[in-house]
Design a protein around this motif. Structure first.
Motif, PDB file in Angstrom:
ATOM      1  N   TRP A 134     -22.462 -18.522  10.755  1.00 12.48           N
ATOM      2  CA  TRP A 134     -21.725 -17.771  11.650  1.00 12.48           C
ATOM      3  C   TRP A 134     -22.546 -17.195  12.735  1.00 12.48           C
ATOM      4  O   TRP A 134     -21.825 -16.144  13.348  1.00 12.48           O
ATOM      5  CB  TRP A 134     -20.803 -16.973  10.786  1.00 12.48           C
ATOM      6  CG  TRP A 134     -19.885 -17.796   9.904  1.00 12.48           C
ATOM      7  CD1 TRP A 134     -20.252 -18.452   8.719  1.00 12.48           C
ATOM      8  CD2 TRP A 134     -18.417 -18.072  10.262  1.00 12.48           C
ATOM      9  NE1 TRP A 134     -19.056 -19.138   8.420  1.00 12.48           N
ATOM     10  CE2 TRP A 134     -17.968 -18.955   9.208  1.00 12.48           C
ATOM     11  CE3 TRP A 134     -17.714 -17.518  10.927  1.00 12.48           C
ATOM     12  CZ2 TRP A 134     -16.774 -19.447   9.179  1.00 12.48           C
ATOM     13  CZ3 TRP A 134     -16.219 -18.076  10.943  1.00 12.48           C
ATOM     14  CH2 TRP A 134     -15.754 -18.984   9.923  1.00 12.48           C
ATOM     15  N   VAL A 135     -23.829 -17.101  12.866  1.00  9.70           N
ATOM     16  CA  VAL A 135     -24.473 -16.693  13.688  1.00  9.70           C
ATOM     17  C   VAL A 135     -24.575 -17.527  15.065  1.00  9.70           C
ATOM     18  O   VAL A 135     -24.419 -18.679  15.189  1.00  9.70           O
ATOM     19  CB  VAL A 135     -25.951 -15.995  13.402  1.00  9.70           C
ATOM     20  CG1 VAL A 135     -25.769 -14.955  12.164  1.00  9.70           C
ATOM     21  CG2 VAL A 135     -26.723 -17.022  12.807  1.00  9.70           C
ATOM     22  N   VAL A 166     -17.583 -13.014  22.072  1.00 13.67           N
ATOM     23  CA  VAL A 166     -18.551 -12.429  21.605  1.00 13.67           C
ATOM     24  C   VAL A 166     -19.280 -12.977  20.423  1.00 13.67           C
ATOM     25  O   VAL A 166     -19.200 -14.311  20.503  1.00 13.67           O
ATOM     26  CB  VAL A 166     -17.817 -11.140  20.975  1.00 13.67           C
ATOM     27  CG1 VAL A 166     -17.056 -10.021  21.953  1.00 13.67           C
ATOM     28  CG2 VAL A 166     -16.728 -11.504  20.026  1.00 13.67           C
ATOM     29  N   GLY A 167     -20.035 -12.112  19.805  1.00 14.05           N
ATOM     30  CA  GLY A 167     -20.962 -13.024  18.727  1.00 14.05           C
ATOM     31  C   GLY A 167     -21.802 -12.344  18.146  1.00 14.05           C
ATOM     32  O   GLY A 167     -22.098 -11.140  18.351  1.00 14.05           O
ATOM     33  N   ILE A 168     -22.478 -12.899  17.084  1.00 20.18           N
ATOM     34  CA  ILE A 168     -23.474 -12.545  16.074  1.00 20.18           C
ATOM     35  C   ILE A 168     -24.831 -12.983  16.573  1.00 20.18           C
ATOM     36  O   ILE A 168     -24.853 -14.218  16.595  1.00 20.18           O
ATOM     37  CB  ILE A 168     -23.105 -12.650  14.514  1.00 20.18           C
ATOM     38  CG1 ILE A 168     -21.619 -12.051  14.284  1.00 20.18           C
ATOM     39  CG2 ILE A 168     -24.155 -11.910  13.731  1.00 20.18           C
ATOM     40  CD1 ILE A 168     -21.133 -12.427  13.071  1.00 20.18           C
ATOM     41  N   LEU A 193     -23.627  -8.860   9.408  1.00 18.29           N
ATOM     42  CA  LEU A 193     -22.593  -9.612  10.230  1.00 18.29           C
ATOM     43  C   LEU A 193     -21.953  -8.902  11.341  1.00 18.29           C
ATOM     44  O   LEU A 193     -20.727  -8.383  11.121  1.00 18.29           O
ATOM     45  CB  LEU A 193     -21.676 -10.619   9.465  1.00 18.29           C
ATOM     46  CG  LEU A 193     -22.295 -11.550   8.636  1.00 18.29           C
ATOM     47  CD1 LEU A 193     -21.260 -12.303   7.591  1.00 18.29           C
ATOM     48  CD2 LEU A 193     -22.641 -12.714   9.431  1.00 18.29           C
ATOM     49  N   ASN A 194     -22.688  -8.391  12.185  1.00 12.08           N
ATOM     50  CA  ASN A 194     -22.246  -7.484  13.510  1.00 12.08           C
ATOM     51  C   ASN A 194     -22.144  -7.913  14.588  1.00 12.08           C
ATOM     52  O   ASN A 194     -22.796  -8.763  15.277  1.00 12.08           O
ATOM     53  CB  ASN A 194     -23.193  -6.006  13.245  1.00 12.08           C
ATOM     54  CG  ASN A 194     -23.516  -5.462  12.018  1.00 12.08           C
ATOM     55  OD1 ASN A 194     -22.368  -5.477  11.277  1.00 12.08           O
ATOM     56  ND2 ASN A 194     -24.723  -5.394  11.730  1.00 12.08           N
ATOM     57  N   ALA A 232      -5.315  -1.870  12.078  1.00 11.60           N
ATOM     58  CA  ALA A 232      -5.353  -3.145  12.841  1.00 11.60           C
ATOM     59  C   ALA A 232      -5.863  -4.584  11.950  1.00 11.60           C
ATOM     60  O   ALA A 232      -6.208  -4.148  10.636  1.00 11.60           O
ATOM     61  CB  ALA A 232      -6.550  -2.929  13.881  1.00 11.60           C
ATOM     62  N   GLU A 233      -5.418  -5.452  12.297  1.00 10.74           N
ATOM     63  CA  GLU A 233      -5.985  -6.767  11.495  1.00 10.74           C
ATOM     64  C   GLU A 233      -6.591  -7.750  12.428  1.00 10.74           C
ATOM     65  O   GLU A 233      -5.913  -8.290  13.199  1.00 10.74           O
ATOM     66  CB  GLU A 233      -4.653  -7.274  10.788  1.00 10.74           C
ATOM     67  CG  GLU A 233      -5.088  -8.499   9.836  1.00 10.74           C
ATOM     68  CD  GLU A 233      -3.581  -8.683   9.126  1.00 10.74           C
ATOM     69  OE1 GLU A 233      -3.304  -7.946   7.991  1.00 10.74           O
ATOM     70  OE2 GLU A 233      -2.851  -9.411   9.659  1.00 10.74           O
ATOM     71  N   ILE A 234      -7.647  -7.550  12.970  1.00  8.41           N
ATOM     72  CA  ILE A 234      -8.509  -8.239  13.720  1.00  8.41           C
ATOM     73  C   ILE A 234      -9.538  -9.219  13.134  1.00  8.41           C
ATOM     74  O   ILE A 234     -10.316  -8.829  12.392  1.00  8.41           O
ATOM     75  CB  ILE A 234      -9.059  -7.393  14.800  1.00  8.41           C
ATOM     76  CG1 ILE A 234      -8.016  -6.534  15.499  1.00  8.41           C
ATOM     77  CG2 ILE A 234      -9.858  -8.328  16.016  1.00  8.41           C
ATOM     78  CD1 ILE A 234      -8.664  -5.657  16.451  1.00  8.41           C
ATOM     79  N   GLU A 235      -9.354 -10.580  13.452  1.00  8.95           N
ATOM     80  CA  GLU A 235     -10.069 -11.743  12.893  1.00  8.95           C
ATOM     81  C   GLU A 235     -11.079 -12.262  14.068  1.00  8.95           C
ATOM     82  O   GLU A 235     -10.747 -12.263  15.115  1.00  8.95           O
ATOM     83  CB  GLU A 235      -9.220 -12.721  12.429  1.00  8.95           C
ATOM     84  CG  GLU A 235      -8.077 -12.403  11.305  1.00  8.95           C
ATOM     85  CD  GLU A 235      -7.188 -13.493  10.839  1.00  8.95           C
ATOM     86  OE1 GLU A 235      -7.539 -14.530  11.196  1.00  8.95           O
ATOM     87  OE2 GLU A 235      -6.367 -12.970  10.176  1.00  8.95           O
ATOM     88  N   VAL A 236     -12.367 -12.107  13.599  1.00  9.91           N
ATOM     89  CA  VAL A 236     -13.392 -12.716  14.514  1.00  9.91           C
ATOM     90  C   VAL A 236     -13.449 -14.237  14.081  1.00  9.91           C
ATOM     91  O   VAL A 236     -13.920 -14.614  12.995  1.00  9.91           O
ATOM     92  CB  VAL A 236     -14.806 -12.035  14.184  1.00  9.91           C
ATOM     93  CG1 VAL A 236     -15.715 -12.683  15.462  1.00  9.91           C
ATOM     94  CG2 VAL A 236     -14.430 -10.671  14.295  1.00  9.91           C
ATOM     95  N   VAL A 237     -13.177 -15.214  15.088  1.00 12.86           N
ATOM     96  CA  VAL A 237     -13.254 -16.612  14.853  1.00 12.86           C
ATOM     97  C   VAL A 237     -14.113 -17.367  15.662  1.00 12.86           C
ATOM     98  O   VAL A 237     -14.249 -16.768  17.055  1.00 12.86           O
ATOM     99  CB  VAL A 237     -11.689 -17.147  14.737  1.00 12.86           C
ATOM    100  CG1 VAL A 237     -10.820 -16.482  13.559  1.00 12.86           C
ATOM    101  CG2 VAL A 237     -11.155 -16.971  16.044  1.00 12.86           C
ATOM    102  N   PRO A 238     -14.371 -18.627  15.311  1.00 11.92           N
ATOM    103  CA  PRO A 238     -15.295 -19.308  16.397  1.00 11.92           C
ATOM    104  C   PRO A 238     -14.224 -19.390  17.702  1.00 11.92           C
ATOM    105  O   PRO A 238     -13.174 -19.913  17.566  1.00 11.92           O
ATOM    106  CB  PRO A 238     -15.475 -20.648  15.766  1.00 11.92           C
ATOM    107  CG  PRO A 238     -15.392 -20.370  14.376  1.00 11.92           C
ATOM    108  CD  PRO A 238     -14.414 -19.191  14.247  1.00 11.92           C
TER     109      PRO A 238
END
Ligand code: MN
Ligand code: MN
Length: 460
Positions: A134-135, A166-168, A193-194, A232-238
């Motif tokens: 996921w990086v 954005v990304g890791i 995983l920031n 909030a409900e925020i999902e980080v996705v590809p």
């Protein structure tokens, strides 16, 4: 026991239908990166197909009759659809059940911080992931922020061409000597995983100037204040769209195919079925990847309660009728299966593996350590399905998840089975399961949709 590759059986009209279905499927995936986005799209498609909101019928006590098509949404993250059949409800439903949550990274409740003049968002991963995958990927932020007054702000940042991503980050190879010696499970640790989201300080600020600039931007562009992250409900996705995979375009690559590939094909099958004998039902649930828990997971009473509402509006509700309706139902737990990967044959047992191009996959059981935790489907039910699929020309195969004692997994199957109904896992084979980009075969998607339609129409 050898089966033909389904691609070799297609005529021109099959290929046209297969292509149309897969184009629509890719669209659904590209616009459905969260449960809420999938539910919203499902409602739009259902309405177009003549489905009505069950909540409105409950409120107005409108009776239900044969042929009626209704849907009900729960907390914006789960949806169930019904088409009332000719037979009494008590004879049971034919149910397709899939899940619309997918592995991802969720923002923590207090996510935003600055370190060495960089602004970052802290996350907690959701579902089973190989964290090292996921990086160094372009990522998008999707979700909702709810203000104290109840106002809901919908977020989607990073999908359009002109939007930033954005990304890791990951360590450069030149300095990775120590990291490369670590076990894969700890190469990238969960707490690391920031998500990097900014690097420009606000002029004239001494402390946390980058974070302050970011807060200004969030306020200005989205009306979000730092405290609003609490609700909030925020999902980080590809970030990015579903697309054709392979030079021959025979496959689909996308984020979130587990289990939106079965959710979408279940929904299409549901909407295509007309005037079924038994009442058709399609339920698309949340939270499967973390144990089907919570108010929107399969363990929630939402499903049972909604069947009770359906019975009530049909003038036939009591507790015993509800129990009979559920017990007499048949269900395909529509979930993905592991596709045989020629790069990793050692984890598979070839006779009992799922292959691309061989159609719908039936998994009699899942589980681990001697089938533990699995719904082991009855041969009587499997025989019914074999007959239907053969008669309707649906390519199907049977499989289990890898070699005995190599690993394992689970689905929602065992939950509805606890009502005493027949359930079996039945879906699409996937490569790279739970990775940011998963791969499926277009022909399997086509066969599965046909299979789901055949089940709704003919299972009795
Ligand atoms: Mn799944
Ligand atoms: Mn999964």
């Amino acid at each position: 026991m050898e089966k033909a590759n389904a691609w070799t059986t297609y005529e021109g009209k099959d290929l046209v239908k297969l292509t149309d279905l897969n184009e629509d499927y890719k669209e659904f995936l590209s616009n459905g990166k969260t449960e809420r986005e999938c539910v919203r799209q499902s409602v739009a498609l259902a309405k177009k197909a003549g489905y009505k909101d069950l909540n409105e019928m409950i409120a107005s006590k409108t009776p239900l009759k044969t042929g009626d098509k209704v849907y009900r949404v729960w907390m914006e993250k789960t949806i169930v659809l019904f088409q009332i059949g000719k037979e009494p409800l008590e004879a049971g439903l034919n149910i397709l059940g899939a899940h619309i949550d997918s592995p991802r990274l969720d923002l923590k409740q207090n996510p935003l911080y600055e370190d060495t003049e960089m602004a970052l968002l802290d996350t907690h991963y959701y579902g089973g992931v190989k964290k090292y995958q996921w990086v160094t990927l372009p990522m998008a932020l999707h979700g909702v922020v709810v203000k104290k007054d109840g106002t809901k702000i919908e977020l989607s940042i990073g999908e359009k061409e002109d939007e930033p991503v954005v990304g890791i980050t990951d360590l450069l190879i030149h300095l990775s000597g120590k990291q490369m010696e670590k076990k894969a499970s700890v190469v990238i640790e969960g707490e690391d995983l920031n998500v990097l989201i900014g690097s420009r300080p606000l002029k004239g600020e001494e402390k946390d100037a980058v974070k302050k600039q970011m807060l200004d931007l969030l306020k200005e562009e989205y009306n979000i204040e730092e405290e609003d992250f609490l609700s909030a409900e925020i999902e980080v996705v590809p970030a990015g769209k579903a697309r054709d995979f392979g030079l021959d375009r025979s496959m689909v690559m996308s984020y979130g195919q587990d289990d939106r590939v079965c959710a979408y094909t279940s929904l299409v099958a549901m909407l295509n079925v007309e005037a079924p004998q038994r009442t058709s039902c399609c339920v698309l649930v949340d939270k499967e990847e973390i144990g089907s828990v919570g108010a929107t997971g399969m363990h929630s009473k939402f499903f049972e309660n909604t069947v009770a509402e359906i019975l009530a509006l049909s003038g036939d509700y009591n507790d015993l009728v509800l129990r009979r309706t559920l017990a007499n139902s048949y269900m395909l737990s529509s979930d993905v299966s592991a596709a045989f990967d020629p790069n990793y044959p050692a984890v598979m047992e070839k006779k009992n593996s799922a292959y691309f191009g061989k159609g719908l996959v039936l998994n009699k059981y899942t589980g681990a350590r001697g089938k533990s935790g699995s719904n082991d489907a009855n041969p009587e039910f499997i025989a019914k399905l074999r007959k239907i699929f053969d008669e309707e020309g649906v390519a199907f195969q049977t499989a289990e998840l890898g070699r005995v004692d190599i690993g394992g997994g689970g689905t929602i199957a065992y939950i509805p089975a606890s009502y005493g109904m027949n359930v079996i896992d039945c879906g699409v084979a996937v490569l790279n399961m739970h990775a940011p980009w998963e791969i499926t075969s277009k022909s399997d998607i086509y066969e599965v949709e046909k299979g789901y339609e055949a089940f709704l129409t003919h299972c009795k």
